[in-house]
Design an enzyme around this catalytic site. Structure first.
Site, PDB file in Angstrom:
ATOM      1  N   CYS A  32      31.650 111.805 -14.224  1.00 59.50           N
ATOM      2  CA  CYS A  32      31.161 112.341 -15.494  1.00 59.50           C
ATOM      3  C   CYS A  32      29.856 111.674 -15.912  1.00 59.50           C
ATOM      4  O   CYS A  32      29.811 110.907 -16.884  1.00 59.50           O
ATOM      5  CB  CYS A  32      32.232 112.200 -16.555  1.00 59.50           C
ATOM      6  SG  CYS A  32      33.620 113.227 -16.109  1.00 59.50           S
ATOM      7  N   GLU A  33      28.837 111.900 -15.139  1.00 67.50           N
ATOM      8  CA  GLU A  33      27.487 111.395 -15.415  1.00 67.50           C
ATOM      9  C   GLU A  33      26.528 112.430 -14.837  1.00 67.50           C
ATOM     10  O   GLU A  33      26.725 112.870 -13.694  1.00 67.50           O
ATOM     11  CB  GLU A  33      27.208 110.076 -14.669  1.00 67.50           C
ATOM     12  CG  GLU A  33      28.104 108.930 -14.995  1.00 67.50           C
ATOM     13  CD  GLU A  33      27.527 107.991 -16.049  1.00 67.50           C
ATOM     14  OE1 GLU A  33      26.344 108.122 -16.426  1.00 67.50           O
ATOM     15  OE2 GLU A  33      28.305 107.126 -16.498  1.00 67.50           O
ATOM     16  N   PRO A  73      17.213  90.187   7.382  1.00 64.96           N
ATOM     17  CA  PRO A  73      17.237  91.650   7.260  1.00 64.96           C
ATOM     18  C   PRO A  73      18.627  92.177   6.917  1.00 64.96           C
ATOM     19  O   PRO A  73      19.632  91.650   7.376  1.00 64.96           O
ATOM     20  CB  PRO A  73      16.850  92.112   8.671  1.00 64.96           C
ATOM     21  CG  PRO A  73      17.425  91.055   9.555  1.00 64.96           C
ATOM     22  CD  PRO A  73      17.307  89.751   8.795  1.00 64.96           C
ATOM     23  N   ARG A 100      18.980  96.035   5.395  1.00 64.64           N
ATOM     24  CA  ARG A 100      18.838  97.489   5.534  1.00 64.64           C
ATOM     25  C   ARG A 100      18.456  97.926   6.946  1.00 64.64           C
ATOM     26  O   ARG A 100      19.034  98.848   7.504  1.00 64.64           O
ATOM     27  CB  ARG A 100      17.761  97.955   4.549  1.00 64.64           C
ATOM     28  CG  ARG A 100      17.708  99.443   4.371  1.00 64.64           C
ATOM     29  CD  ARG A 100      16.513  99.832   3.506  1.00 64.64           C
ATOM     30  NE  ARG A 100      16.349  99.058   2.319  1.00 64.64           N
ATOM     31  CZ  ARG A 100      16.822  99.376   1.119  1.00 64.64           C
ATOM     32  NH1 ARG A 100      17.497 100.484   0.966  1.00 64.64           N
ATOM     33  NH2 ARG A 100      16.620  98.595   0.081  1.00 64.64           N
TER      34      ARG A 100
HETATM   35  N1  LLP Z   1      17.116  88.281   1.378  1.00 64.23           N
HETATM   36  C1  LLP Z   1      17.215  88.254   0.044  1.00 64.23           C
HETATM   37  C2  LLP Z   1      17.005  86.989  -0.651  1.00 64.23           C
HETATM   38  C3  LLP Z   1      17.481  89.433  -0.669  1.00 64.23           C
HETATM   39  O1  LLP Z   1      17.550  89.398  -1.994  1.00 64.23           O
HETATM   40  C4  LLP Z   1      17.671  90.651   0.030  1.00 64.23           C
HETATM   41  C5  LLP Z   1      17.947  91.892  -0.679  1.00 64.23           C
HETATM   42  C6  LLP Z   1      17.590  90.621   1.431  1.00 64.23           C
HETATM   43  C7  LLP Z   1      17.313  89.419   2.075  1.00 64.23           C
HETATM   44  C8  LLP Z   1      17.794  91.835   2.289  1.00 64.23           C
HETATM   45  O2  LLP Z   1      16.860  92.812   2.050  1.00 64.23           O
HETATM   46  P1  LLP Z   1      16.784  94.107   3.003  1.00 64.23           P
HETATM   47  O3  LLP Z   1      16.369  93.667   4.380  1.00 64.23           O
HETATM   48  O4  LLP Z   1      18.137  94.719   3.032  1.00 64.23           O
HETATM   49  O5  LLP Z   1      15.796  94.978   2.328  1.00 64.23           O
HETATM   50  N2  LLP Z   1      20.483  97.718  -3.577  1.00 64.23           N
HETATM   51  C9  LLP Z   1      19.108  97.935  -3.209  1.00 64.23           C
HETATM   52  C10 LLP Z   1      18.552  96.815  -2.391  1.00 64.23           C
HETATM   53  C11 LLP Z   1      18.677  95.480  -3.061  1.00 64.23           C
HETATM   54  C12 LLP Z   1      18.155  94.375  -2.187  1.00 64.23           C
HETATM   55  C13 LLP Z   1      18.488  93.058  -2.749  1.00 64.23           C
HETATM   56  N3  LLP Z   1      18.077  91.960  -1.936  1.00 64.23           N
HETATM   57  C14 LLP Z   1      18.971  99.275  -2.492  1.00 64.23           C
HETATM   58  O6  LLP Z   1      19.981  99.960  -2.306  1.00 64.23           O
HETATM   59  O7  LLP Z   1      17.862  99.683  -2.162  1.00 64.23           O
END
Ligand code: LLP
Length: 421
Positions: free
Chosen positions: A354-355, A287, A289
């Site tokens: 500037c976007e 995890p 986020r």
């Molecule tokens: N494991 C792998 C292999 C991943 O690619 C990711 C996230 C995670 C775990 C963690 O996922 P989470 O629990 O955080 O959802 N920048 C985007 C999110 C990109 C996530 C990429 N991979 C955003 O701001 O929503």
């Protein structure tokens, strides 16, 4: 726990009056709460235990927030790390995460990164979460060269379609991530892959910001099915990350609790794996986020107002270079003025970049705001600072932590022109 509340019309985050912080530090800045971070990690880990998940290992997804101080706090609570680069590997180690709690994901691991991960300790890292057969062949060669043995976990592409933004959906054939079942099974027993490598686990990660867990459940069932078909003595099953948070008030109702999520994980593994096998692999989670999003806010000041007929722009000193989720994914983030007022004026909250996409929210109802007023962008602890840039040659902002004892600590200094020029 509510992260942000008004007390006597002033916004408070984690028991701290935000205005008093902004008097001491120049905006814009990220403000994190140790208390919330610790609570989030604990409820995740304890939730897994309570649901009967076998020997859970929580590997914090460093990409969501690799700040050394925050990762150290997680390390001290027993967290491992999910990393995707040599930089994140070094950061995880310097923050105190032991190498045997580190899983290395990502489709583009370089030879240099692989060699480092193999030799970082006697046994190397906990596992390489392999995303292609060419990568596996290279890891095996590197292990031979360094006279080591690589611990391999296949990241399975379960070919499911989770309900989330298409940019953060990863579990289907059209995505670059993971290996199809047939490729996983066909690789077994071939010495170009396995002379110096051992299959120790299998993983899935189908996407991020998941609020509907149907696809997650399906993916875990497929993971179990393929794990059984390998007939290998796997040490762990890795169910990835992806559990979402409620960014928008409407998402509150749909938000799965940790308890619901963990019960789904535990029951799906039980039905589809443990009941059919003598093996008792432990369970790895990745995890990001859910651990850190709500532990951070972004504090900005209003620079000025601008009215173009019926479009009212409130121009703030934070920009999409500091926090890019709204401009990149059209993501919703709540915004609150630090001084509570009658929120009845629809305005577009925009940054100085500037976007046109440098907009944190359109037609948000706000009280009358004037130059110097403080505004908070909510839930910015994950994929905030980590995705920021120096675009428009702006310095990266300050990161501050509210410690458990309510004292502030600078956990990343803001860049100034000396750092940039
Ligand atoms: N494991 C792998 C292999 C991943 O690619 C990711 C996230 C995670 C775990 C963690 O996922 P989470 O629990 O955080 O959802 N920048 C985007 C999110 C990109 C996530 C990429 N991979 C955003 O701001 O929503």
């Amino acid at each position: 726990m509510s992260e942000l509340t008004y007390k006597k019309k002033k916004l408070v985050f984690s028991k701290t009056d935000i205005e008093s912080v902004a008097k001491k530090y120049k905006t814009p800045f990220f403000l994190y709460s140790e208390e919330i971070l610790v609570n989030n990690y604990q409820s995740f880990y304890e939730g897994a235990k309570a649901a009967g998940v076998r020997k859970p290992l929580v590997c914090f997804a460093m990409k969501s927030n690799p700040n050394k101080e925050l990762v150290s706090i997680l390390a001290s609570m027993g967290s491992g790390a999910d990393i995707v680069s040599g930089g994140e590997l070094r950061r995880a180690l310097e923050a105190g995460i032991p190498s045997d709690k580190i899983v290395f994901s990502g489709v583009g691991k370089t030879e240099e990164e692989i060699l480092y991960a193999l030799t970082v300790s006697k046994k190397g890292i906990y596992s390489f979460n392999v995303e292609s057969l060419e990568e596996l062949e290279l890891i095996n060669k590197c292990a031979k060269k360094t006279k080591t043995n690589a611990r391999i976990c296949f990241r399975l592409n379960p070919v499911v379609k989770p309900k989330t933004h298409k940019f953060i959906s990863t579990g289907n054939k059209t995505h670059k991530f993971g290996l199809l079942e047939k490729d996983v099974l066909a690789s077994l027993g071939k010495s170009i892959y396995w002379s110096h490598s051992t299959l120790v686990g299998l993983s899935v990660h189908i996407g991020s910001q998941l609020l509907d867990l149907k696809a997650t459940k399906r993916a875990i069932a497929i993971l179990c099915d393929v794990a059984l078909k390998t007939k290998m003595p796997l040490e762990f099953l890795d169910v990835g990350g992806g559990l979402g948070v409620d960014y928008h008030p409407d998402e509150k109702k749909r938000l799965p609790s940790i308890e619901t999520y963990m019960n789904i994980v535990a029951a799906t593994l039980d039905r589809n794996f443990y009941q059919k096998s003598d093996l008792k692999p432990r369970v790895v989670f990745e995890p990001g986020r859910r651990i850190v999003a709500k532990a951070g806010i972004f504090v900005m000041s209003v620079l000025r107002n601008k009215v173009s007929e019926n479009n009212h722009f409130v121009i703030v000193d934070g920009g999409m270079n500091d926090f890019m989720r709204p401009s990149l994914y059209d993501a919703y983030h709540g915004m609150l003025p630090v001084h509570q007022g009658l929120a009845k004026h629809p305005c577009h909250i925009v940054g100085p970049i500037c976007e046109t996409s440098d907009c944190f929210g359109s037609n948000r109802l706000m009280p009358k705001l004037k130059s110097g007023d403080l505004l908070v962008l909510q839930d910015t602890g994950a994929y905030g600072f980590s995705m920021g840039s120096n675009y428009n040659l702006r310095g990266r902002p300050l990161e501050l932590l509210i410690k458990k004892n309510q004292k502030f600590k600078t956990i990343n200094k803001p860049q100034d022109y000396k750092d940039l020029l």
